[in-house]
Design a protein around this motif. Sequence first.
Motif, short mmCIF file in Angstrom:
data_model
loop_
_atom_site.label_atom_id
_atom_site.label_comp_id
_atom_site.label_asym_id
_atom_site.label_seq_id
_atom_site.Cartn_x
_atom_site.Cartn_y
_atom_site.Cartn_z
N ARG A 44 9.41 4.37 -1.95
CA ARG A 44 8.06 4.20 -2.48
C ARG A 44 7.15 3.35 -1.60
O ARG A 44 5.99 3.70 -1.41
CB ARG A 44 8.11 3.66 -3.91
N PRO A 45 7.66 2.28 -1.00
CA PRO A 45 6.77 1.51 -0.11
C PRO A 45 6.26 2.29 1.10
O PRO A 45 5.22 1.96 1.66
CB PRO A 45 7.65 0.33 0.32
N ARG A 46 6.97 3.34 1.50
CA ARG A 46 6.52 4.14 2.64
C ARG A 46 5.12 4.71 2.44
O ARG A 46 4.39 4.94 3.39
CB ARG A 46 7.46 5.32 2.89
N LEU A 47 4.77 5.00 1.19
CA LEU A 47 3.49 5.63 0.92
C LEU A 47 2.31 4.75 1.32
O LEU A 47 1.24 5.23 1.61
CB LEU A 47 3.39 6.04 -0.55
N GLY A 48 2.51 3.45 1.32
CA GLY A 48 1.45 2.54 1.73
C GLY A 48 1.69 1.89 3.08
O GLY A 48 0.76 1.37 3.70
N LEU A 49 2.93 1.94 3.56
CA LEU A 49 3.28 1.26 4.81
C LEU A 49 2.47 1.77 5.99
O LEU A 49 1.95 0.98 6.78
CB LEU A 49 4.78 1.40 5.10
N GLY A 50 2.37 3.08 6.14
CA GLY A 50 1.63 3.64 7.27
C GLY A 50 0.19 3.17 7.30
O GLY A 50 -0.35 2.84 8.36
N LYS A 51 -0.43 3.11 6.15
CA LYS A 51 -1.82 2.64 6.10
C LYS A 51 -1.89 1.17 6.47
O LYS A 51 -2.78 0.75 7.20
CB LYS A 51 -2.42 2.90 4.72
N HIS A 52 -0.95 0.39 5.99
CA HIS A 52 -0.95 -1.05 6.29
C HIS A 52 -0.71 -1.29 7.78
O HIS A 52 -1.47 -2.02 8.43
CB HIS A 52 0.12 -1.75 5.46
N VAL A 53 0.34 -0.70 8.33
CA VAL A 53 0.71 -0.94 9.73
C VAL A 53 -0.42 -0.54 10.67
O VAL A 53 -0.66 -1.22 11.66
CB VAL A 53 2.01 -0.17 10.07
N TYR A 54 -1.11 0.53 10.35
CA TYR A 54 -2.15 1.03 11.25
C TYR A 54 -3.55 0.58 10.87
O TYR A 54 -4.53 1.02 11.46
CB TYR A 54 -2.07 2.56 11.33
N GLY A 55 -3.66 -0.28 9.87
CA GLY A 55 -4.97 -0.83 9.51
C GLY A 55 -5.92 0.20 8.92
O GLY A 55 -7.14 0.07 9.06
N LEU A 56 -5.38 1.20 8.24
CA LEU A 56 -6.21 2.21 7.60
C LEU A 56 -6.70 1.70 6.25
O LEU A 56 -6.05 0.87 5.61
CB LEU A 56 -5.41 3.51 7.42
N THR A 57 -7.82 2.20 5.81
CA THR A 57 -8.38 1.77 4.54
C THR A 57 -7.60 2.36 3.36
O THR A 57 -7.03 3.45 3.46
CB THR A 57 -9.86 2.17 4.41
N VAL A 58 -7.60 1.63 2.27
CA VAL A 58 -7.00 2.06 1.01
C VAL A 58 -8.07 1.87 -0.05
O VAL A 58 -8.52 0.75 -0.29
CB VAL A 58 -5.75 1.22 0.67
N ASP A 59 -8.50 2.97 -0.67
CA ASP A 59 -9.55 2.84 -1.68
C ASP A 59 -8.95 2.35 -3.00
O ASP A 59 -7.73 2.31 -3.17
CB ASP A 59 -10.33 4.16 -1.83
N PRO A 60 -9.79 1.93 -3.95
CA PRO A 60 -9.28 1.37 -5.21
C PRO A 60 -8.35 2.31 -5.98
O PRO A 60 -7.36 1.85 -6.56
CB PRO A 60 -10.55 1.07 -6.01
N ALA A 61 -8.63 3.60 -5.98
CA ALA A 61 -7.77 4.53 -6.71
C ALA A 61 -6.39 4.63 -6.05
O ALA A 61 -5.37 4.68 -6.75
CB ALA A 61 -8.42 5.91 -6.77
N GLU A 62 -6.36 4.64 -4.72
CA GLU A 62 -5.08 4.63 -4.00
C GLU A 62 -4.30 3.36 -4.30
O GLU A 62 -3.10 3.39 -4.55
CB GLU A 62 -5.31 4.67 -2.49
N ARG A 63 -4.98 2.23 -4.22
CA ARG A 63 -4.33 0.93 -4.47
C ARG A 63 -3.70 0.92 -5.85
O ARG A 63 -2.57 0.49 -6.04
CB ARG A 63 -5.35 -0.20 -4.34
N SER A 64 -4.43 1.41 -6.84
CA SER A 64 -3.92 1.44 -8.20
C SER A 64 -2.68 2.34 -8.30
O SER A 64 -1.69 1.98 -8.94
CB SER A 64 -5.02 1.94 -9.15
#
Length: 134
Positions: free
Chosen positions: A104-124
Amino acid sequence: MLQREGTDLTQDGQCRATSGHWTSPYDGVTADSAAQLDIDHVVPLKEAWRSGASEWSTEDRRAFANDLTHSQLIAVSARSNRSKGDKDPASWQPPAGQLPMHLRPRLGLGKHVYGLTVDPAERSALDGMLATCA
């Protein structure tokens, strides 16, 4: 990547995986042939583009697209990969309870590592998936 994801692998003369055993973490579908699988970008390339990759150099985009270090690529069933398409976690998630907790953490890891934006709906959506692991 197919070696990392599978077991009992056999390879051809060019070291390509030809058979083994894989289980798609998105839907639990099993495969005994590499040809039965799709390789999914956990953070879809189009979603990465919309989230900041459009500002990257070609070299940086290539590194992201081929990243094995941060598990950006994963072997999944063709059906699940096509269902997901270029959607982010707010728009698509594996069937309830299907994705193993350790993935499950993989779904956000790529965005975090590469500094990509995460909108509020994604974050939730990501927070909700991770909360079920506690």
